[in-house]
Write an enzyme that holds these catalytic residues in place. Structure first.
Site, PDB file in Angstrom:
ATOM      1  CE  LYS A  80      -4.479   1.139   0.608  1.00 50.40           C
ATOM      2  NZ  LYS A  80      -5.691   0.516   0.120  1.00 50.40           N
ATOM      3  N   GLY A 181     -20.527   7.252   5.639  1.00 45.14           N
ATOM      4  CA  GLY A 181     -19.654   7.677   4.534  1.00 45.14           C
ATOM      5  C   GLY A 181     -20.280   7.345   3.195  1.00 45.14           C
ATOM      6  CB  VAL A 182     -22.742   8.716   1.061  1.00 46.56           C
ATOM      7  CG1 VAL A 182     -23.687   7.758   1.758  1.00 46.56           C
ATOM      8  CG2 VAL A 182     -22.877  10.119   1.667  1.00 46.56           C
ATOM      9  N   GLY A 183     -19.140   8.332   0.086  1.00 49.90           N
ATOM     10  CA  GLY A 183     -18.175   8.729  -0.935  1.00 49.90           C
ATOM     11  C   GLY A 183     -18.293   7.790  -2.118  1.00 49.90           C
ATOM     12  CB  VAL A 185     -17.295   2.390  -1.611  1.00 46.98           C
ATOM     13  CG1 VAL A 185     -17.959   1.037  -1.394  1.00 46.98           C
ATOM     14  CG2 VAL A 185     -15.903   2.202  -2.201  1.00 46.98           C
TER      15      VAL A 185
HETATM   16  P1  NAD Z   1     -14.133   8.258  -0.326  1.00 45.44           P
HETATM   17  O1  NAD Z   1     -13.081   9.175   0.218  1.00 45.44           O
HETATM   18  O2  NAD Z   1     -14.654   8.483  -1.690  1.00 45.44           O
HETATM   19  O3  NAD Z   1     -15.391   8.224   0.663  1.00 45.44           O
HETATM   20  C1  NAD Z   1     -15.290   8.244   2.052  1.00 45.44           C
HETATM   21  C2  NAD Z   1     -16.429   9.120   2.554  1.00 45.44           C
HETATM   22  O4  NAD Z   1     -16.456   9.036   3.976  1.00 45.44           O
HETATM   23  C3  NAD Z   1     -16.258  10.599   2.191  1.00 45.44           C
HETATM   24  O5  NAD Z   1     -17.451  11.102   1.630  1.00 45.44           O
HETATM   25  C4  NAD Z   1     -15.939  11.259   3.536  1.00 45.44           C
HETATM   26  O6  NAD Z   1     -16.387  12.585   3.614  1.00 45.44           O
HETATM   27  C5  NAD Z   1     -16.684  10.345   4.482  1.00 45.44           C
HETATM   28  N1  NAD Z   1     -16.242  10.391   5.871  1.00 45.44           N
HETATM   29  C6  NAD Z   1     -14.998  10.516   6.353  1.00 45.44           C
HETATM   30  N2  NAD Z   1     -15.009  10.499   7.690  1.00 45.44           N
HETATM   31  C7  NAD Z   1     -16.308  10.353   8.052  1.00 45.44           C
HETATM   32  C8  NAD Z   1     -17.000  10.250   9.299  1.00 45.44           C
HETATM   33  N3  NAD Z   1     -16.335  10.297  10.468  1.00 45.44           N
HETATM   34  N4  NAD Z   1     -18.331  10.107   9.291  1.00 45.44           N
HETATM   35  C9  NAD Z   1     -19.013  10.064   8.139  1.00 45.44           C
HETATM   36  N5  NAD Z   1     -18.430  10.154   6.936  1.00 45.44           N
HETATM   37  C10 NAD Z   1     -17.100  10.293   6.897  1.00 45.44           C
HETATM   38  O7  NAD Z   1     -13.529   6.788  -0.162  1.00 45.44           O
HETATM   39  P2  NAD Z   1     -14.053   5.452  -0.845  1.00 45.44           P
HETATM   40  O8  NAD Z   1     -13.248   5.165  -2.041  1.00 45.44           O
HETATM   41  O9  NAD Z   1     -15.553   5.475  -0.927  1.00 45.44           O
HETATM   42  O10 NAD Z   1     -13.616   4.390   0.265  1.00 45.44           O
HETATM   43  C11 NAD Z   1     -14.299   4.296   1.501  1.00 45.44           C
HETATM   44  C12 NAD Z   1     -13.588   3.259   2.379  1.00 45.44           C
HETATM   45  O11 NAD Z   1     -13.573   2.004   1.727  1.00 45.44           O
HETATM   46  C13 NAD Z   1     -12.114   3.588   2.683  1.00 45.44           C
HETATM   47  O12 NAD Z   1     -11.794   3.119   3.967  1.00 45.44           O
HETATM   48  C14 NAD Z   1     -11.355   2.785   1.649  1.00 45.44           C
HETATM   49  O13 NAD Z   1     -10.046   2.471   2.062  1.00 45.44           O
HETATM   50  C15 NAD Z   1     -12.232   1.548   1.578  1.00 45.44           C
HETATM   51  N6  NAD Z   1     -12.123   0.832   0.319  1.00 45.44           N
HETATM   52  C16 NAD Z   1     -12.404   1.473  -0.850  1.00 45.44           C
HETATM   53  C17 NAD Z   1     -12.314   0.768  -2.042  1.00 45.44           C
HETATM   54  C18 NAD Z   1     -12.663   1.407  -3.358  1.00 45.44           C
HETATM   55  O14 NAD Z   1     -12.852   0.670  -4.331  1.00 45.44           O
HETATM   56  N7  NAD Z   1     -12.783   2.715  -3.426  1.00 45.44           N
HETATM   57  C19 NAD Z   1     -11.915  -0.579  -2.027  1.00 45.44           C
HETATM   58  C20 NAD Z   1     -11.657  -1.198  -0.804  1.00 45.44           C
HETATM   59  C21 NAD Z   1     -11.756  -0.488   0.367  1.00 45.44           C
END
Ligand code: NAD
Length: 364
Positions: A80, A181-183, A185
């Site tokens: 990573k 968290g509605v990013g 994923v």
């Molecule tokens: P992202 O940054 O797009 O979304 C994360 C969301 O969480 C953001 O909208 C952020 O504002 C929100 N957030 C942060 N802290 C918060 C809190 N305390 N309360 C509420 N919301 C909060 O990230 P992502 O790509 O959607 O990934 C989300 C998680 O999944 C991460 O831990 C990442 O490592 C894991 N993950 C992602 C993938 C992928 O394909 N993107 C794959 C495996 C694991």
């Protein structure tokens, strides 16, 4: 603290520090294991309060990738990277070009892709400096592109499997899911859950992301500090790690925890805390492997979306196996999953879809 006695070191094969004053890049690449193939794992760009916290994050994430890739049956080891971003520093092309050169200097021992704070476009820039990158813009129906929808699909099927195991129902109709968290994923997950008839409770610290999600699906919103303790059947942590800990677990009301976030458990003992409270925990790296399955197929080439879909749809099988073993051995699910991953790394995975020789040749 020295690196060798760092509590998360866990015999990493190597840890590399990079600084490029021209672009402002400060990055750490951690390679936990190449036993099953080149170390594959995304790059996170984050503002850390200290370098020590960045190191802890990258070490934990990197070991998690070893376990994730092993359990997913992929011919890759675990690694990573983190880019240490200064507060409010903008991204730049030069930064990702420099990061690409850093990745390239490892000659294929580490393959990068996007994680939190990184987009498909950023990885496209990285591709200008190195071939050891995946998660690039997709072409046609070949495998690849943004891994997030695949991660969401795996988590969705993981929720179905966990709800069946813990609540004894074979549909998500009327089941309430609290999504933290509605990013990238989280928002895809909400769409899948809504389509399956689930009720949604959501929270995000980013108001724009929250508005975006609520424009797509009907959802109750709660304050970020309350989401973990929502009156929901399922809790889906999809933000950052360490959210399941000795302070939060006593107050969680959901019976099932299945989410995308990496390293949801603050410590391995928190798995036992959840079990003691009767909460079924789906080990994070087992359910969130959809994204890496997609980037692995993209990287190895000659794969299609359909092939990725069928691999992602095998995630519930693995979960059911872990749930069954946890029940019969009276061990927490995280312990069972870690043991399974370590067994695979030690002995090699049977029936890998793509063998290591192929992987080695393709990255050569
Ligand atoms: P992202 O940054 O797009 O979304 C994360 C969301 O969480 C953001 O909208 C952020 O504002 C929100 N957030 C942060 N802290 C918060 C809190 N305390 N309360 C509420 N919301 C909060 O990230 P992502 O790509 O959607 O990934 C989300 C998680 O999944 C991460 O831990 C990442 O490592 C894991 N993950 C992602 C993938 C992928 O394909 N993107 C794959 C495996 C694991």
């Amino acid at each position: 603290m020295g690196i060798f006695n760092h509590p998360e070191f866990d015999r990493h094969e190597s840890v590399h520090y990079f600084e490029d004053p021209g672009s402002g890049l400060k990055a750490i690449i951690a390679i936990h294991s190449t036993a099953l193939g080149p170390a594959a794992g995304g790059c996170r760009r984050w503002t850390y309060a200290s370098e020590d916290l960045a190191l802890t994050d990258v070490l934990r994430l990197s070991r998690g990738m070893t376990y994730k890739n092993a359990v997913a049956g992929l011919p890759f080891g675990g690694g990573k990277s983190v880019i240490l971003a200064a507060e409010r520093a903008p991204k730049s092309r030069a930064l990702f070009e420099a990061f690409g050169r850093a990745v390239d200097s490892l000659n294929g021992r580490y393959i990068t892709a996007e994680d939190v704070g990184i987009s498909v476009d950023d990885m496209h820039t990285v591709r200008g400096s190195t071939a050891f990158v995946s998660g690039l813009p997709q072409t046609g129906t070949s495998a690849g592109g943004d891994p997030s929808p695949w991660t969401a699909l795996g988590v969705f099927h993981g929720i179905e499997a966990a709800v069946a195991a813990r609540l004894g129902v074979d549909s998500l109709e009327g089941i309430t899911v609290a999504v933290q968290g509605v990013g990238h994923v989280g928002v895809y997950l909400c769409e899948l859950l809504h389509a399956a008839g689930a009720k949604l409770v959501v929270a995000d610290v980013n108001a724009e992301n929250l508005r975006g999600a609520c424009a797509l699906v009907p959802a109750e919103t709660v304050a970020p500090r309350d989401i973990l303790f929502s009156d929901a059947d399922v809790l889906a942590p999809c933000a950052l790690g360490n959210v399941l800990n000795s302070q939060t677990i006593p107050h969680i009301r959901a019976k099932v925890v299945v989410g995308a976030a990496n390293n949801q458990l603050a410590t391995a003992d928190d798995g036992a805390r959840l079990t003691e409270r009767g909460i079924l925990y789906a080990p994070d790296y087992v359910v969130n492997a959809g994204g890496v399955i997609s980037v692995a197929h993209e990287y190895l080439g000659k794969s299609t979306e359909e092939r990725v879909r069928s691999e992602v749809c095998r995630i519930p099988e693995r979960l059911r196996q872990i749930f069954a073993e946890a029940e019969s051995s009276a061990q927490p699910t995280n312990v069972v999953a870690d043991e399974l991953a370590r067994r695979i790394v030690a002995h090699g995975a049977p029936g890998l879809a793509i063998n290591q020789t192929t992987a080695g040749r393709l990255i050569a």
